[in-house]
Design a protein around this motif. Structure first.
Motif, PDB file in Angstrom:
ATOM      1  N   UNK A 155       0.844  -1.195   0.000  1.00 38.37           N
ATOM      2  CA  UNK A 155       0.000   0.000   0.000  1.00 38.37           C
ATOM      3  C   UNK A 155       0.878   1.242   0.000  1.00 38.37           C
ATOM      4  N   UNK A 156       0.296   2.338  -0.469  1.00 33.18           N
ATOM      5  CA  UNK A 156       0.967   3.631  -0.298  1.00 33.18           C
ATOM      6  C   UNK A 156       0.791   4.058   1.155  1.00 33.18           C
ATOM      7  N   UNK A 157       1.533   5.077   1.551  1.00 33.64           N
ATOM      8  CA  UNK A 157       1.434   5.554   2.933  1.00 33.64           C
ATOM      9  C   UNK A 157       0.015   6.037   3.251  1.00 33.64           C
ATOM     10  N   UNK A 158      -0.589   6.709   2.284  1.00 37.83           N
ATOM     11  CA  UNK A 158      -1.956   7.223   2.505  1.00 37.83           C
ATOM     12  C   UNK A 158      -2.947   6.068   2.621  1.00 37.83           C
ATOM     13  N   UNK A 159      -2.814   5.068   1.736  1.00 36.58           N
ATOM     14  CA  UNK A 159      -3.710   3.902   1.783  1.00 36.58           C
ATOM     15  C   UNK A 159      -3.560   3.170   3.113  1.00 36.58           C
ATOM     16  N   UNK A 160      -2.307   2.994   3.554  1.00 35.13           N
ATOM     17  CA  UNK A 160      -2.053   2.278   4.807  1.00 35.13           C
ATOM     18  C   UNK A 160      -2.633   3.048   5.991  1.00 35.13           C
ATOM     19  N   UNK A 161      -2.503   4.374   5.953  1.00 37.89           N
ATOM     20  CA  UNK A 161      -3.042   5.183   7.044  1.00 37.89           C
ATOM     21  C   UNK A 161      -4.567   5.115   7.071  1.00 37.89           C
ATOM     22  N   UNK A 162      -5.191   5.172   5.901  1.00 38.65           N
ATOM     23  CA  UNK A 162      -6.657   5.068   5.838  1.00 38.65           C
ATOM     24  C   UNK A 162      -7.134   3.724   6.364  1.00 38.65           C
ATOM     25  N   UNK A 163      -6.427   2.656   5.959  1.00 35.63           N
ATOM     26  CA  UNK A 163      -6.780   1.313   6.428  1.00 35.63           C
ATOM     27  C   UNK A 163      -6.619   1.233   7.947  1.00 35.63           C
ATOM     28  N   UNK A 164      -5.507   1.788   8.462  1.00 37.04           N
ATOM     29  CA  UNK A 164      -5.252   1.759   9.905  1.00 37.04           C
ATOM     30  C   UNK A 164      -6.350   2.499  10.662  1.00 37.04           C
ATOM     31  N   UNK A 165      -6.773   3.639  10.143  1.00 35.64           N
ATOM     32  CA  UNK A 165      -7.816   4.421  10.814  1.00 35.64           C
ATOM     33  C   UNK A 165      -9.140   3.660  10.850  1.00 35.64           C
ATOM     34  N   UNK A 166      -9.459   2.970   9.747  1.00 34.08           N
ATOM     35  CA  UNK A 166     -10.690   2.164   9.714  1.00 34.08           C
ATOM     36  C   UNK A 166     -10.642   1.067  10.779  1.00 34.08           C
ATOM     37  N   UNK A 167      -9.509   0.367  10.839  1.00 33.50           N
ATOM     38  CA  UNK A 167      -9.366  -0.740  11.786  1.00 33.50           C
ATOM     39  C   UNK A 167      -9.341  -0.243  13.232  1.00 33.50           C
ATOM     40  N   UNK A 168      -8.645   0.865  13.467  1.00 31.65           N
ATOM     41  CA  UNK A 168      -8.610   1.426  14.820  1.00 31.65           C
ATOM     42  C   UNK A 168     -10.003   1.848  15.271  1.00 31.65           C
ATOM     43  N   UNK A 169     -10.790   2.381  14.351  1.00 31.17           N
ATOM     44  CA  UNK A 169     -12.173   2.747  14.692  1.00 31.17           C
ATOM     45  C   UNK A 169     -12.965   1.510  15.083  1.00 31.17           C
ATOM     46  N   UNK A 170     -12.755   0.423  14.355  1.00 31.79           N
ATOM     47  CA  UNK A 170     -13.491  -0.817  14.622  1.00 31.79           C
ATOM     48  C   UNK A 170     -13.214  -1.352  16.019  1.00 31.79           C
ATOM     49  N   UNK A 171     -11.974  -1.184  16.495  1.00 34.27           N
ATOM     50  CA  UNK A 171     -11.632  -1.725  17.823  1.00 34.27           C
ATOM     51  C   UNK A 171     -11.686  -0.645  18.904  1.00 34.27           C
ATOM     52  N   UNK A 172     -12.208   0.534  18.537  1.00 31.74           N
ATOM     53  CA  UNK A 172     -12.414   1.587  19.531  1.00 31.74           C
ATOM     54  C   UNK A 172     -11.160   2.271  20.011  1.00 31.74           C
ATOM     55  N   UNK A 173     -10.120   2.318  19.159  1.00 36.15           N
ATOM     56  CA  UNK A 173      -8.846   2.894  19.603  1.00 36.15           C
ATOM     57  C   UNK A 173      -8.306   3.956  18.641  1.00 36.15           C
ATOM     58  N   UNK A 174      -9.184   4.564  17.868  1.00 30.48           N
ATOM     59  CA  UNK A 174      -8.714   5.589  16.936  1.00 30.48           C
ATOM     60  C   UNK A 174      -8.041   6.744  17.668  1.00 30.48           C
ATOM     61  N   UNK A 175      -8.483   7.021  18.881  1.00 31.55           N
ATOM     62  CA  UNK A 175      -7.904   8.130  19.648  1.00 31.55           C
ATOM     63  C   UNK A 175      -6.491   7.819  20.138  1.00 31.55           C
ATOM     64  N   UNK A 176      -6.033   6.576  19.954  1.00 29.24           N
ATOM     65  CA  UNK A 176      -4.689   6.194  20.395  1.00 29.24           C
ATOM     66  C   UNK A 176      -3.683   6.160  19.238  1.00 29.24           C
ATOM     67  N   UNK A 177      -4.062   6.654  18.069  1.00 28.99           N
ATOM     68  CA  UNK A 177      -3.206   6.549  16.878  1.00 28.99           C
ATOM     69  C   UNK A 177      -1.830   7.172  17.085  1.00 28.99           C
ATOM     70  N   UNK A 178      -1.764   8.263  17.825  1.00 26.48           N
ATOM     71  CA  UNK A 178      -0.483   8.953  18.026  1.00 26.48           C
ATOM     72  C   UNK A 178       0.203   8.576  19.336  1.00 26.48           C
TER      73      UNK A 178
END
Length: 244
Positions: free
Chosen positions: A112-135
């Protein structure tokens, strides 16, 4: 998805050769969820680690998605990219943020490109309730949160199969449920899964089949109902009497 034929694994110790796996023949179908249970030292984790060649079999064949991965010419890194693995201890990179932990491999491997990987990561983090922990960094998270991130990291590779090696055994009891909930959701999505676990309720609820491993062989296999309600093997009956 997986065909295992005549799998043996031995280790050499100061006291001599130790046969850990002693001839395993088994298949796991596409979309199937398999729970692997058994006493400590029976070979469960070694069997799982052989499936993606983290442990090199002493002999036997392992076929994954139609390819003989025990062939010395097989591209191990390419194969492992399609088999997500979640360990007992989370194995997150402590010096990298959660977002970087998740996006590093897909970008480095050119999936994946960096943008694609980041978008995928954000989707998955949202699913497990941890999007606020990305940084955040791993040390700032609880054990249960770190294990959920480890699952997300594996899913971010878009694997065809997920391997879980006792993913809740290092967690405090109150954190086990949050990790099992994520695993149940992954199962509901249709992912092929092989899970070494001590969580018998999870095995009952989620698995299509249960493998009971004892003394390096699959001593009995069947549906959760067959294994837990109508066990035939004496070693299995003894094991269940201690864990249920």
């Amino acid at each position: 998805m997986i065909d295992v034929k005549g799998l043996y694994k031995s280790f050499v110790s100061p006291s001599g050769k130790v046969d850990v796996l002693r001839g395993i023949d088994v298949s796991i179908e596409d979309g199937e969820k398999v729970a692997i249970i058994g006493p400590s030292g029976s070979g469960k984790s070694t069997f799982l680690r052989c499936l993606n060649l983290l442990e090199k079999p002493t002999s036997g064949e392992i076929w994954f998605d139609g390819r003989l991965i025990t062939d010395p010419k097989a591209d191990i890194d390419k194969i492992r990219a399609q088999m997500g693995m979640v360990f007992q201890h989370f194995n997150l990179f402590p010096h990298l943020s959660i977002m970087k932990n998740i996006t590093l491999a897909p970008v480095m491997l050119g999936l994946m490109s960096e943008i694609e990987a980041k978008n995928k990561a954000e989707q998955l983090l949202s699913r497990v309730g941890l999007l606020d922990k990305a940084d955040a960094y791993p040390s700032q998270l609880s054990g249960g949160q770190q294990q959920r991130i480890a699952i997300v990291r594996a899913l971010a590779m878009n694997p065809k199969m997920m391997l879980f090696d006792e993913p809740t055994s290092a967690l405090d009891p109150e954190m086990v449920g949050e990790v099992l909930d994520v695993m149940k959701e992954v199962a509901r999505d249709g992912m092929t899964m092989a899970v070494v676990t001590h969580e018998m309720n999870f095995a009952r609820e989620v698995a299509d089949r249960v493998f009971f491993v004892a003394d390096g062989v699959i001593a009995e296999e069947g549906t959760p109902e067959q294994i837990f309600e109508h066990p035939k093997n004496e070693r299995l009956k003894e094991f269940l009497s201690k864990v249920l």
